[in-house]
Design a protein around this motif. Structure first.
Motif, PDB file in Angstrom:
ATOM      1  N   ASN A  90      13.828 -19.940   3.041  1.00  0.00           N
ATOM      2  CA  ASN A  90      13.009 -18.781   2.698  1.00  0.00           C
ATOM      3  C   ASN A  90      11.620 -18.931   3.324  1.00  0.00           C
ATOM      4  N   MET A  91      11.245 -17.993   4.216  1.00  0.00           N
ATOM      5  CA  MET A  91       9.985 -18.105   4.946  1.00  0.00           C
ATOM      6  C   MET A  91       8.771 -17.928   4.028  1.00  0.00           C
ATOM      7  N   ALA A  92       8.867 -17.071   3.031  1.00  0.00           N
ATOM      8  CA  ALA A  92       7.737 -16.899   2.117  1.00  0.00           C
ATOM      9  C   ALA A  92       7.543 -18.135   1.248  1.00  0.00           C
ATOM     10  N   VAL A  93       8.641 -18.735   0.808  1.00  0.00           N
ATOM     11  CA  VAL A  93       8.552 -19.963   0.023  1.00  0.00           C
ATOM     12  C   VAL A  93       7.892 -21.055   0.851  1.00  0.00           C
ATOM     13  N   MET A  94       8.281 -21.180   2.125  1.00  0.00           N
ATOM     14  CA  MET A  94       7.635 -22.160   2.991  1.00  0.00           C
ATOM     15  C   MET A  94       6.151 -21.829   3.149  1.00  0.00           C
ATOM     16  N   GLY A  95       5.836 -20.540   3.335  1.00  0.00           N
ATOM     17  CA  GLY A  95       4.446 -20.149   3.488  1.00  0.00           C
ATOM     18  C   GLY A  95       3.603 -20.549   2.289  1.00  0.00           C
ATOM     19  N   LEU A  96       4.147 -20.377   1.086  1.00  0.00           N
ATOM     20  CA  LEU A  96       3.414 -20.755  -0.122  1.00  0.00           C
ATOM     21  C   LEU A  96       3.264 -22.268  -0.232  1.00  0.00           C
ATOM     22  N   ARG A  97       4.297 -23.010   0.151  1.00  0.00           N
ATOM     23  CA  ARG A  97       4.219 -24.471   0.038  1.00  0.00           C
ATOM     24  C   ARG A  97       3.304 -25.078   1.095  1.00  0.00           C
ATOM     25  N   LEU A  98       3.090 -24.367   2.182  1.00  0.00           N
ATOM     26  CA  LEU A  98       2.244 -24.888   3.248  1.00  0.00           C
ATOM     27  C   LEU A  98       0.808 -24.400   3.138  1.00  0.00           C
ATOM     28  N   ALA A  99       0.495 -23.613   2.123  1.00  0.00           N
ATOM     29  CA  ALA A  99      -0.857 -23.054   1.981  1.00  0.00           C
ATOM     30  C   ALA A  99      -1.427 -23.434   0.625  1.00  0.00           C
ATOM     31  N   GLN A 100      -2.659 -23.924   0.624  1.00  0.00           N
ATOM     32  CA  GLN A 100      -3.313 -24.237  -0.640  1.00  0.00           C
ATOM     33  C   GLN A 100      -3.835 -22.983  -1.321  1.00  0.00           C
ATOM     34  N   ARG A 101      -3.979 -21.899  -0.539  1.00  0.00           N
ATOM     35  CA  ARG A 101      -4.483 -20.631  -1.078  1.00  0.00           C
ATOM     36  C   ARG A 101      -3.578 -19.498  -0.634  1.00  0.00           C
ATOM     37  N   ALA A 102      -3.247 -18.616  -1.588  1.00  0.00           N
ATOM     38  CA  ALA A 102      -2.337 -17.507  -1.291  1.00  0.00           C
ATOM     39  C   ALA A 102      -2.826 -16.266  -2.013  1.00  0.00           C
ATOM     40  N   ASN A 103      -2.478 -15.104  -1.460  1.00  0.00           N
ATOM     41  CA  ASN A 103      -2.915 -13.855  -2.093  1.00  0.00           C
ATOM     42  C   ASN A 103      -1.939 -12.728  -1.817  1.00  0.00           C
ATOM     43  N   GLY A 104      -1.915 -11.770  -2.758  1.00  0.00           N
ATOM     44  CA  GLY A 104      -1.289 -10.482  -2.549  1.00  0.00           C
ATOM     45  C   GLY A 104      -2.330  -9.504  -2.050  1.00  0.00           C
ATOM     46  N   VAL A 105      -1.921  -8.235  -1.821  1.00  0.00           N
ATOM     47  CA  VAL A 105      -2.795  -7.311  -1.108  1.00  0.00           C
ATOM     48  C   VAL A 105      -3.281  -6.146  -1.975  1.00  0.00           C
ATOM     49  N   SER A 106      -3.127  -6.242  -3.273  1.00  0.00           N
ATOM     50  CA  SER A 106      -3.764  -5.355  -4.241  1.00  0.00           C
ATOM     51  C   SER A 106      -3.689  -6.075  -5.575  1.00  0.00           C
ATOM     52  N   THR A 107      -4.454  -5.603  -6.546  1.00  0.00           N
ATOM     53  CA  THR A 107      -4.432  -6.266  -7.853  1.00  0.00           C
ATOM     54  C   THR A 107      -3.033  -6.225  -8.458  1.00  0.00           C
ATOM     55  N   LEU A 108      -2.397  -5.057  -8.399  1.00  0.00           N
ATOM     56  CA  LEU A 108      -1.044  -4.935  -8.943  1.00  0.00           C
ATOM     57  C   LEU A 108      -0.072  -5.808  -8.168  1.00  0.00           C
ATOM     58  N   HIS A 109      -0.192  -5.830  -6.839  1.00  0.00           N
ATOM     59  CA  HIS A 109       0.715  -6.652  -6.036  1.00  0.00           C
ATOM     60  C   HIS A 109       0.502  -8.134  -6.297  1.00  0.00           C
ATOM     61  N   GLY A 110      -0.733  -8.541  -6.561  1.00  0.00           N
ATOM     62  CA  GLY A 110      -0.951  -9.933  -6.934  1.00  0.00           C
ATOM     63  C   GLY A 110      -0.185 -10.291  -8.192  1.00  0.00           C
ATOM     64  N   SER A 111      -0.213  -9.394  -9.183  1.00  0.00           N
ATOM     65  CA  SER A 111       0.535  -9.632 -10.420  1.00  0.00           C
ATOM     66  C   SER A 111       2.040  -9.669 -10.150  1.00  0.00           C
ATOM     67  N   VAL A 112       2.539  -8.724  -9.355  1.00  0.00           N
ATOM     68  CA  VAL A 112       3.962  -8.695  -9.009  1.00  0.00           C
ATOM     69  C   VAL A 112       4.355  -9.980  -8.285  1.00  0.00           C
ATOM     70  N   SER A 113       3.502 -10.444  -7.367  1.00  0.00           N
ATOM     71  CA  SER A 113       3.809 -11.656  -6.598  1.00  0.00           C
ATOM     72  C   SER A 113       3.847 -12.882  -7.494  1.00  0.00           C
ATOM     73  N   ARG A 114       2.920 -12.959  -8.442  1.00  0.00           N
ATOM     74  CA  ARG A 114       2.927 -14.107  -9.348  1.00  0.00           C
ATOM     75  C   ARG A 114       4.215 -14.158 -10.157  1.00  0.00           C
ATOM     76  N   SER A 115       4.710 -12.995 -10.564  1.00  0.00           N
ATOM     77  CA  SER A 115       5.985 -12.960 -11.292  1.00  0.00           C
ATOM     78  C   SER A 115       7.151 -13.286 -10.375  1.00  0.00           C
ATOM     79  N   MET A 116       7.119 -12.730  -9.163  1.00  0.00           N
ATOM     80  CA  MET A 116       8.236 -12.901  -8.244  1.00  0.00           C
ATOM     81  C   MET A 116       8.410 -14.366  -7.833  1.00  0.00           C
ATOM     82  N   PHE A 117       7.295 -15.086  -7.676  1.00  0.00           N
ATOM     83  CA  PHE A 117       7.365 -16.475  -7.211  1.00  0.00           C
ATOM     84  C   PHE A 117       7.118 -17.481  -8.332  1.00  0.00           C
ATOM     85  N   SER A 118       7.111 -17.035  -9.590  1.00  0.00           N
ATOM     86  CA  SER A 118       6.764 -17.939 -10.692  1.00  0.00           C
ATOM     87  C   SER A 118       7.730 -19.102 -10.820  1.00  0.00           C
TER      88      SER A 118
END
Length: 878
Positions: free
Chosen positions: A372-400
């Motif tokens: 999974n390329m997104a999983v690798m991206g998260l593991r290789l980055a000390q800092r990550a972000n979504g692109v709106s407040t709502l999307h940040g919340s969705v991303s935190r749930s999706m990758f929790s």
């Protein structure tokens, strides 16, 4: 008869006109009106024929005309002024340089920004939709602010695709061949004039070679790797043929070239030009995630072990996710990835097992054979972000699932809401009006830099001027639509005698709604068609008619999306309504720059929350267009009745898809009929729709400063780039080794960590607001010491299931224990403030703690009580 070879014959400019070449080769012209007007003056007809592309224009201007211009003193004065202005823009101090001297942490010397697509200008068609346009706007805003960014992407010889329609409305795709020599690009060469060549090793002893083309985006170089070189075999030459084309292996090779080859291109570019080496690497979506592996390889080649190299790379990496659904993430078969790495392939000295682990879906429901390329991206980055407040919340749930034991809101993914590059998307007429009323420099600063005090000045423009401008832009759109519609019908096989009706399409005095975007199913292109009779009534209303302009491309492999396009086209072809609703094929930047300003209302009706951000409504808003949208993406956080209308959603758990669409379509019709159209047509004694104009004014003055890309890039600098640079500097190879060893020790010892007992000095189930509980906690740390952990009380409101909400953390301090006979047991104490009324609860947990960690959840390790403690776990405040 076809040519067997194609090449470009470049014009030889007379000496006085040489600055034209520099102006044409720097893409600042794409957002700088004065430079575009200068090129238009070279040859107005040629400018239109070249589609507003200076490079193409200069390739067609006759020698006689060039000679004439070389003797034209007025033109030469304009040319000198434009060249001097560009030089000042490129060399002068800007926000970033002043910010760097403002105290605090030193921002990075340079940032490398990787993206699979870049939408800078229609003259460089290397984008498919919002991701690419966002990346292009990011580069432009960085340039305006003086941020030392280096963009990295691929050069697709066929771009995305050009869209046309068959006679019955089915989408057709065309892939024109792009010649880099006819684009605003320069081939990166070594001092001996040989092209820089990047290479990747492929299985079976093969290699993938690429040249590097450079597009100059203002102050920002954009490096684009091109595999269409003679050294490659036919398969390798086609790696960069099309954006998002081909099968899994083709896509994997594109992403390896982007990530691994991109890092090598950056190194070559910096070595040749003296550009500062990037301290921070920004991965815009998972496509470029392999860049982290190449940076690990650079360090392991210096005898750094894998774990230390991983920590050093993570410290300086930022990862931005753009998708709110797992289906939008690139995932490859693990065996396919394994075949392309390790001995006999790329990165031969990097442990393939460790590499594959980076992309492994270790969360519940994850597939063990997928990378999974997104999983690798998260593991290789000390800092990550979504692109709106709502999307940040969705991303935190999706990758929790990658952070087990933590609530979704604690997952270390923040959000920075996207913005759009105002100088690109604001119509020249809007800018000129602002310049006349508030001064050219104030207007330009408002667009490029932002700041509410500058945007407030637009409130000084009177109602009549605002309304006159809106009608002028609507009229321009009407002419543009008729021209494009006539061209489309001719492509569909219609003759001139059939097309007289097009002269009556749209009306510059009718309320105009725009809807244009890609056509995946979740964006619901055809929601407006749910009740066709009702839509026709709105379009043909005798006193409050509505007209709609629709555009959008379906992915070539998405037949479902193509069916939606055909459904819309067939409705728009109906002679009863075709003067009120149109579908324009081949939606792109050129069309968008006319469409956004010319519409009164921008419609957006995605399935919430599947729109990560959605920036088209931002571009429309900058031109005084009001938004009519589902509360998704950016509209969810910045919606205000002064800026437009929200479409209610029917996204309850028991609503089936058909009923949901019916309900939301009905809500859309109600809004247009009862609120939008009446406000547009409600005229005062002066003949002006005063309430509508006030909404336009409030949209520009209040929403404008929020949606600009200058605000977005400043947030990236302050919240992500500068902290990442600080972490990069702190984590030298010695520090990285220390952190890696500490993490290994903590992971090994963590099974022995436990919360044994929690007690409080308050035995009552009811406590008073403002009181303090004294907590005493016994924990087992096993082989760890207090300096390896943080013991926290976590307190907040509790629901009926005792789940904590709006929680705050209170650190507890060691108060004894740890002796040789205590087997790693420690006592922690501390106060817990009862700061809220109502049902209140707390728990206690142990987290790893180290000065070089970016967040407590970084390791995904947490120890909680085995079961809720009996004393004081939940207290009711009153």
């Amino acid at each position: 008869m076809k040519a067997i070879r194609r090449f470009t014959v470049r014009p030889v400019l007379p000496e006085p006109l040489r600055p034209l070449s520099d102006l044409a080769r720097n893409l600042r012209w794409s957002w700088h009106a004065e430079t575009r007007e200068l090129f238009q003056a070279v040859d107005p007809e040629g400018w239109r024929a070249a589609g507003g592309d200076p490079v193409r224009l200069l390739g067609t201007v006759s020698a006689a005309r060039l000679g004439e211009l070389a003797r034209d003193r007025r033109f030469l004065r304009r040319l000198t002024a434009a060249a001097d202005d560009l030089d000042d823009y490129l060399r002068g101090r800007r926000w970033y340089q002043n910010h760097a001297e403002g105290g605090g942490d030193e921002p990075p010397a340079a940032v490398a920004y990787f993206s699979p697509e870049f939408g800078v200008t229609a003259a460089l068609p290397q984008y498919s939709g919002g991701l690419g346009i966002l990346a292009g706007d990011h580069l432009k805003a960085a340039s305006d602010l003086g941020v030392p960014l280096v963009g990295v992407g691929l050069l697709y010889r066929h771009g995305y695709f050009r869209q046309s329609l068959s006679r019955d409305g089915w989408q057709l795709e065309h892939y024109p061949l792009l010649d880099p020599n006819e684009l605003p690009l320069t081939l990166l060469r070594r001092p001996d004039a040989t092209p820089v060549r990047i290479s990747l090793a492929l299985p079976g002893g093969r290699s993938l070679f690429a040249h590097v083309w450079v597009a100059q985006v203002g102050r920002v170089p954009l490096l684009m790797l091109d595999s269409d070189v003679e050294e490659n075999g036919p398969g390798e030459r086609n790696v960069t043929d099309r954006l998002y084309g081909g099968g899994s292996e083709h896509r994997l090779l594109q992403e390896m070239l982007l990530g691994i080859g991109g890092v090598r291109a950056v190194r070559a570019y910096c070595a040749l030009t003296g550009h500062p080496a990037p301290e921070v690497f920004h991965t815009n979506e998972g496509h470029a995630g392999f860049l982290g592996l190449e940076r690990i390889r650079e360090l392991t080649d210096q005898d750094t072990d894998f774990d230390a190299a991983l920590e050093a790379v993570r410290a300086g990496t930022v990862f931005t996710t753009h998708t709110p659904v797992p289906a939008g993430i690139d995932r490859f078969d693990r065996d396919l990835v394994a075949r392309h790495f390790g001995p006999g392939a790329e990165l031969p000295d990097v442990d393939v097992t460790r590499l594959l682990q980076l992309g492994r879906e270790t969360y519940p429901g994850g597939e063990p054979h997928v990378f999974n390329m997104a999983v690798m991206g998260l593991r290789l980055a000390q800092r990550a972000n979504g692109v709106s407040t709502l999307h940040g919340s969705v991303s935190r749930s999706m990758f929790s699932g990658l952070w087990p034991g933590f609530d979704a809101e604690e997952v270390p993914i923040t959000s920075i809401t996207n913005g759009v590059h105002a100088p690109t998307w604001v119509a020249p007429e809007v800018l000129r009006l602002g310049a006349r009323r508030i001064g050219a420099q104030r207007a330009e600063d408002a667009l490029s830099v932002g700041g509410s005090e500058r945007w407030d000045a637009f409130a000084e423009i009177d109602d009549a001027a605002v309304w006159e401008l809106r009608r002028e832009l609507r009229e321009q759109l009407v002419h543009e639509v008729r021209t494009r519609l006539r061209a489309s019908w001719r492509e569909r096989g219609a003759g001139s005698a059939e097309l007289g009706w097009i002269d009556g399409v749209l009306d510059p005095d009718v309320l105009t709604i725009g809807f244009a975007r890609r056509v995946p199913s979740y964006k619901r292109l055809t929601l407006m068609l749910r009740d066709r009779d009702r839509l026709r009534e709105m379009l043909l209303h005798p006193t409050r008619p509505v007209q709609i302009v629709v555009a959008g491309k379906a992915h070539p492999a998405d037949d479902g999306g193509k069916r939606l396009v055909r459904e819309m086209v067939r409705f728009a072809d109906d002679p009863r309504v075709r003067h009120r609703i149109v579908f324009l094929p081949d939606y792109g930047m050129g069309m968008a720059r006319k469409l956004y300003p010319g519409c009164d209302v921008w419609l957006n009706n995605p399935l919430r929350p599947l729109e990560a951000c959605g920036t088209s409504g931002m571009k429309a808003a900058l031109n005084g267009c009001l938004n009519l949208s589902v509360r998704d993406g950016w509209w969810d956080e910045w919606y205000d009745p002064d800026f437009g209308w929200e479409i209610p959603t029917a996204d309850g758990p028991t609503t089936d898809e058909e009923r949901r669409d019916d309900l939301e379509a009905h809500a859309l019709y109600e809004l247009i009929e009862q609120r939008v159209a009446p406000r547009f047509y409600d005229r005062g004694a002066n003949g002006l729709p005063e309430r509508w104009i006030e909404m336009v004014r409030r949209t520009i003055t209040s929403l404008g400063p929020k949606v600009v890309a200058g605000r977005m890039v400043r947030e990236y600098v302050e919240r992500l780039y500068t902290p990442a640079a600080r972490a990069h500097r702190a984590l030298d190879l010695e520090g990285a080794g220390e952190l890696a060893a500490w993490k290994a020790r903590v992971r090994a010892a963590w099974p022995g960590v436990a919360v044994d007992h929690v007690e409080a000095d308050e035995s009552s189930e009811v406590a008073e607001l403002g009181a303090t509980l004294a907590l005493r906690v016994r924990v087992t740390l096993g082989e760890l010491q207090p300096e390896d952990v943080e013991v926290q009380a976590v307190a907040g409101r509790v629901d009926t299931r005792d789940a904590l909400a709006d929680a705050r953390t209170f650190p507890l301090k060691p108060a004894g224990g740890g002796g040789p006979d205590q087997q790693g047991r420690w006592v922690y104490e501390g106060p817990l403030s009862l700061d809220r009324t109502g049902p209140f609860g707390y728990t206690v947990r142990v987290l790893p703690a180290h000065r070089l960690l970016a967040a407590g959840a970084d390791l995904g390790l947490v120890a909680l009580p085995a079961e809720s403690p009996g004393e004081g776990a939940g207290v009711l405040l009153r």
